[in-house]
Design an enzyme around this catalytic site. Sequence first.
Site, PDB file in Angstrom:
ATOM      1  N   CYS A   1       0.839  -1.322   0.065  1.00 29.51           N
ATOM      2  CA  CYS A   1      -0.117   0.004   0.174  1.00 29.51           C
ATOM      3  C   CYS A   1       1.084   1.152  -0.022  1.00 29.51           C
ATOM      4  CB  CYS A   1      -0.898  -0.116   1.382  1.00 29.51           C
ATOM      5  SG  CYS A   1      -2.124   1.447   1.139  1.00 29.51           S
TER       6      CYS A   1
ATOM      7  N   ASP B   1       0.518   3.816   1.619  1.00 31.08           N
ATOM      8  CA  ASP B   1       0.341   4.538   3.031  1.00 31.08           C
ATOM      9  C   ASP B   1       1.852   4.711   3.542  1.00 31.08           C
ATOM     10  OD1 ASP B   1       0.119   4.621   5.975  1.00 31.08           O
ATOM     11  OD2 ASP B   1      -2.059   4.106   5.542  1.00 31.08           O
TER      12      ASP B   1
ATOM     13  N   ARG C   1       2.847   5.064   6.305  1.00 30.45           N
ATOM     14  CA  ARG C   1       3.136   4.261   7.574  1.00 30.45           C
ATOM     15  C   ARG C   1       3.503   2.880   7.429  1.00 30.45           C
ATOM     16  NH1 ARG C   1      -2.526   5.213  10.293  1.00 30.45           N
ATOM     17  NH2 ARG C   1      -3.115   4.411   8.005  1.00 30.45           N
TER      18      ARG C   1
ATOM     19  N   HIS D   1      -2.214  -4.021   5.037  1.00 33.06           N
ATOM     20  CA  HIS D   1      -2.052  -3.610   6.458  1.00 33.06           C
ATOM     21  C   HIS D   1      -3.304  -3.322   7.258  1.00 33.06           C
ATOM     22  CE1 HIS D   1      -2.527   0.992   5.861  1.00 33.06           C
ATOM     23  NE2 HIS D   1      -2.387   0.610   4.688  1.00 33.06           N
TER      24      HIS D   1
ATOM     25  N   CYS E   1      -5.998   0.107   6.836  1.00 31.15           N
ATOM     26  CA  CYS E   1      -5.842   0.568   5.533  1.00 31.15           C
ATOM     27  C   CYS E   1      -6.956   1.542   5.225  1.00 31.15           C
ATOM     28  CB  CYS E   1      -5.514  -0.660   4.559  1.00 31.15           C
ATOM     29  SG  CYS E   1      -5.442   0.034   2.804  1.00 31.15           S
TER      30      CYS E   1
HETATM   31 CO    CO Z   1      -3.405   1.093   2.982  1.00 30.64          CO
END
Ligand code: CO
Length: 210
Positions: free
Chosen positions: A42, A44, A46, A98, A101
Amino acid sequence: MNSYERLLENNKSWAGEKIKVDPGFFDRLVNVQKPDFLWIGCSDSRVPPDQITQTQPGEIFIHRNIANMVIHTDLNVLSVLEYSVNVLKVNHIIVCGHYGCGGVKAAFQQHSLGLINKWLRNIKDVYRFHQDEIRAIPNEEGRLNKLIELNVKEQLMNVAKTSIVQKAWKDREAPHLHGWVYDLHDGIIKPIFEMRAGEHFDPLYEFDNL
Ligand code: CO
């Protein structure tokens, strides 16, 4: 200092530190990359693949998009897949989702969000395929976590459905496929699904003339 300038300063000190510890570090990577892993994750911020796996430049070939999707009409992910399997010859492909998400959360509700609706619709399809299993879970967070796990599994299956991967399985018995979910709460990756090279799944998706 502007926020972006910090990145450039950090980069200089990182490069300096690398050379100090290992003078040949960059020279070794200039002309060749031979990663053993393709990571589909992803976007993302993080979930940075290198950091959470403590890998170095040159070790992981990476593709990231919203909610770690493998969509058969996405030329981007298919190009990455073909190059990493046929040219780099990676031996392992990891699809890593994750918990928490935002992409999966956005797909798990009914508001129109514009262009991204089309991307998220693929996640809604995952829900529809597995809705009995997901609905059986009594709380909202549990249902979302299950959808996140099942989405990883489905995207990993989408990797296996490509002629790219099936041809490689036939020719060199690799790559192996791994479905993982990263937990933002403790930084731990949980393996949830695996396919060994050549593993049979739904015959309708298995090409017989590669
Ligand atoms: Co995500």
